[in-house]
Motif scaffolding. Structure first.
Motif, PDB file in Angstrom:
ATOM      1  N   ARG A 147       0.835  -1.210   0.000  1.00 18.60           N
ATOM      2  CA  ARG A 147       0.000   0.000   0.000  1.00 18.60           C
ATOM      3  C   ARG A 147       0.867   1.257   0.000  1.00 18.60           C
ATOM      4  NH1 ARG A 147      -3.054  -3.011   3.733  1.00 18.60           N
ATOM      5  NH2 ARG A 147      -2.065  -1.911   5.483  1.00 18.60           N
ATOM      6  N   ALA A 148       1.924   1.235   0.803  1.00 20.35           N
ATOM      7  CA  ALA A 148       2.792   2.409   0.876  1.00 20.35           C
ATOM      8  C   ALA A 148       3.475   2.669  -0.456  1.00 20.35           C
ATOM      9  CB  ALA A 148       3.840   2.206   1.977  1.00 20.35           C
ATOM     10  N   GLU A 149       3.937   1.607  -1.120  1.00 23.19           N
ATOM     11  CA  GLU A 149       4.599   1.770  -2.407  1.00 23.19           C
ATOM     12  C   GLU A 149       3.604   2.230  -3.465  1.00 23.19           C
ATOM     13  OE1 GLU A 149       7.768   1.745  -5.153  1.00 23.19           O
ATOM     14  OE2 GLU A 149       7.632   1.852  -2.964  1.00 23.19           O
ATOM     15  N   ALA A 150       2.399   1.659  -3.446  1.00 25.27           N
ATOM     16  CA  ALA A 150       1.380   2.086  -4.415  1.00 25.27           C
ATOM     17  C   ALA A 150       1.020   3.553  -4.211  1.00 25.27           C
ATOM     18  CB  ALA A 150       0.144   1.207  -4.282  1.00 25.27           C
ATOM     19  N   GLN A 151       0.913   3.973  -2.965  1.00 21.95           N
ATOM     20  CA  GLN A 151       0.596   5.373  -2.691  1.00 21.95           C
ATOM     21  C   GLN A 151       1.710   6.285  -3.172  1.00 21.95           C
ATOM     22  OE1 GLN A 151      -0.291   6.197   1.417  1.00 21.95           O
ATOM     23  NE2 GLN A 151      -0.424   8.400   1.106  1.00 21.95           N
ATOM     24  N   ARG A 152       2.971   5.883  -2.937  1.00 22.51           N
ATOM     25  CA  ARG A 152       4.100   6.694  -3.392  1.00 22.51           C
ATOM     26  C   ARG A 152       4.093   6.828  -4.911  1.00 22.51           C
ATOM     27  NH1 ARG A 152       8.921   6.264  -5.330  1.00 22.51           N
ATOM     28  NH2 ARG A 152       8.780   4.002  -5.519  1.00 22.51           N
ATOM     29  N   GLU A 153       3.815   5.728  -5.609  1.00 23.89           N
ATOM     30  CA  GLU A 153       3.808   5.768  -7.065  1.00 23.89           C
ATOM     31  C   GLU A 153       2.607   6.564  -7.593  1.00 23.89           C
ATOM     32  OE1 GLU A 153       4.653   2.293  -9.231  1.00 23.89           O
ATOM     33  OE2 GLU A 153       6.459   1.818  -8.076  1.00 23.89           O
ATOM     34  N   GLU A 154       1.480   6.481  -6.906  1.00 21.92           N
ATOM     35  CA  GLU A 154       0.322   7.294  -7.316  1.00 21.92           C
ATOM     36  C   GLU A 154       0.631   8.779  -7.170  1.00 21.92           C
ATOM     37  OE1 GLU A 154      -2.884   5.920  -4.927  1.00 21.92           O
ATOM     38  OE2 GLU A 154      -3.017   3.959  -5.936  1.00 21.92           O
TER      39      GLU A 154
END
Length: 505
Positions: free
Chosen positions: A481-488
């Motif tokens: 989730r943290a990585e997806a949020q960073r990429e978003e």
């Protein structure tokens, strides 16, 4: 006579050679438009934003290029493109479109301070990250299914086998916990490989970076990478982002394949301790009595195909030079993507299968009775309660097992008399164990309950283990989730900056 004319002066051929076009250039073009068109667009936009922010390109020039890129994206559907040979590859097609819209001068300025070398490896990393993320999502679903089933079946007895023979009783939950731990380690290897992939090659240009004041970290951030890869030679030569990914993938499916082999064995008619529901069973076209759990076979051969396709990627990289090379690029990357497609099918099917199957308690009880597999606890108890050496206790227990098997009996109902005789013959004394105590000792439930050490199948260590597995699953999910949020956030930043260029005067 031999023609000694300088071939460079007499060469009237024109690129591309028609055979080269059909055997190499067209497949590469088709692979790029299928797998990498979106990545090309992201890289163009991020690089353009950086060129404008650093002043390498005047903002009005960058704005005109941005509007042209937006028009190309809106008007050109990569899926409809057919390779004609007018340009070398997909990259040059986009550059040709820019030059047609902006003229050869401004149309060629987007390529300032970059090369197809750093573009290609960045493209492949973008595609690999997406596939690794999809793989890890499916792994988390399988991990959750394994944990839930292990929790549900933590007290469900099964026969554990060694060397293909009944060995000891345990529980399905304990068995699945072993598989859970391996899957967690495999997922950690995938995460580690993703960490290598998550370093941007952009800014390395051909080999040595550039004399322009580029901002490599800014491009990496706009593209959603964790950071730029430091050494520029490594950016275009080190393919360990590929080998790490496919090595981890190969190991995961080697390990899952072993689990699948047990499922096949356990569902055999002669063993029958695992029941596969009708929804996952196919009936023979000629033998109406047969229940064929063929999803197990599909999991097995698809796991093997995944392993083989992952191994292909390692073989392709073997003995290649430490430099930018076509061996690691378009067609090889495309071949590797098939491993991910196959892997996803296995993970989906296994998660469904694990949640659906049940243990057949009657078959398990029959196999336990017939095989005397609780006899180990009799030997252990004789050491603890009668003060015997384990070797002497082992010999007494072996005599009991032989007598029970020879009589066609079982330990609980027919084992006490042979035990008393074997004990007296070996020690010259009467045993202090009553028949009721003996029957409790050789029961499978007792066998499991006393194995309450760390990592054992008894309720206390199982509860502790399951809590740890759920924590591991939650950790994987939180990091995703943290990585997806960073990429978003990076994608929004890129879009905001690019749209600002599009709208600039």
């Amino acid at each position: 006579m031999a023609d000694h004319t300088d071939p460079r002066r007499s060469d009237t051929s024109r690129f591309p050679d028609p055979v080269y076009k059909e055997t190499v250039l067209r497949p590469l073009f088709d692979g790029a438009k299928t797998h990498h068109a979106a990545g090309f667009g992201r890289i163009d936009r991020a690089h353009l934003v950086m060129l404008a922010e650093t002043g390498i390109l005047p903002r009005p020039v960058a704005a005109r290029i941005a509007r042209a890129l937006a028009d190309i994206s809106r008007e050109v559907d990569p899926a409809t493109l057919v390779y004609t040979g007018e340009v070398e590859d997909f990259f040059f097609l986009v550059e040709k479109e820019l030059k047609q819209r902006l003229g050869p001068d401004e149309g060629g300025r987007l390529h300032t301070a970059r090369s197809r070398n750093d573009i290609d490896h960045t493209l492949f990393k973008l595609s690999l990250k997406e596939r690794l993320d999809g793989l890890l999502e499916k792994c988390r679903a399988l991990l959750a299914a394994l944990i839930d089933t292990a929790d549900r079946e933590k007290a469900t007895l099964i026969v554990a086998y060694t060397h293909g023979q009944p060995a000891q009783p345990t529980t399905l939950g304990h068995y699945l916990s072993a598989a859970i731990e391996i899957l967690i380690r495999d997922m950690e290897r995938i995460e580690a490989a993703r960490g290598i992939v998550n370093l941007s090659s952009m800014g390395a240009a051909a080999i040595t970076t550039s004399g322009f004041p580029i901002d490599r970290a800014r491009v990496a951030q706009l593209l959603g990478f964790a950071a730029p890869q430091r050494n520029s030679y490594s950016c275009i030569a080190a393919v360990d982002y590929t080998t790490a990914s496919y090595s981890a993938l190969e190991l995961m499916f080697l390990h899952l394949g072993r689990l699948i082999q047990d499922f096949q064995f356990w569902t055999a008619f002669e063993v029958g301790q695992l029941y596969v529901p009708n929804a996952l069973v196919q009936i023979s076209s000629i033998m109406p009595q047969k229940r064929n759990p063929v999803p197990i076979e599909h999991m097995r051969h698809l796991s093997s195909q995944t392993m083989a396709r992952a191994r292909v990627m390692l073989d392709i990289m073997h003995n290649t030079p430490f430099t930018d090379m076509n061996d690691s690029e378009g067609e090889s990357q495309g071949a590797g993507y098939e491993a991910f497609d196959c892997a996803g099918r296995v993970l989906d099917l296994m998660a469904s299968f694990i949640g659906a199957v049940r243990v057949d308690p009657e078959r398990v009880a029959t196999n336990i009775r017939r095989s005397c597999i609780t006899i180990t606890e009799l030997a252990d108890t004789l050491v603890r309660r009668e003060g015997l050496s384990f070797r002497q206790a082992h010999e007494i227990a072996a005599d009991v097992a032989r007598a029970v098997v020879a009589a066609g009996s079982d330990l609980e109902t027919g084992g006490y008399a042979p035990f008393r005789a074997a004990f007296a013959e070996a020690t010259g004394n009467e045993t202090g164990l009553s028949e009721q105590t003996f029957r409790e000792i050789v029961s499978p439930g007792y066998f499991v309950s006393v194995r309450d050490r760390f990592g054992g199948p008894a309720p206390e260590p199982m509860a502790e283990a399951l809590a740890q597995y759920r924590a591991a699953h939650d950790g994987f999910a939180a990091r995703a989730r943290a990585e997806a949020q960073r990429e978003e956030e990076a994608a929004r930043d890129l879009d905001t900056c690019f749209q600002a260029l599009v709208g600039a005067a």
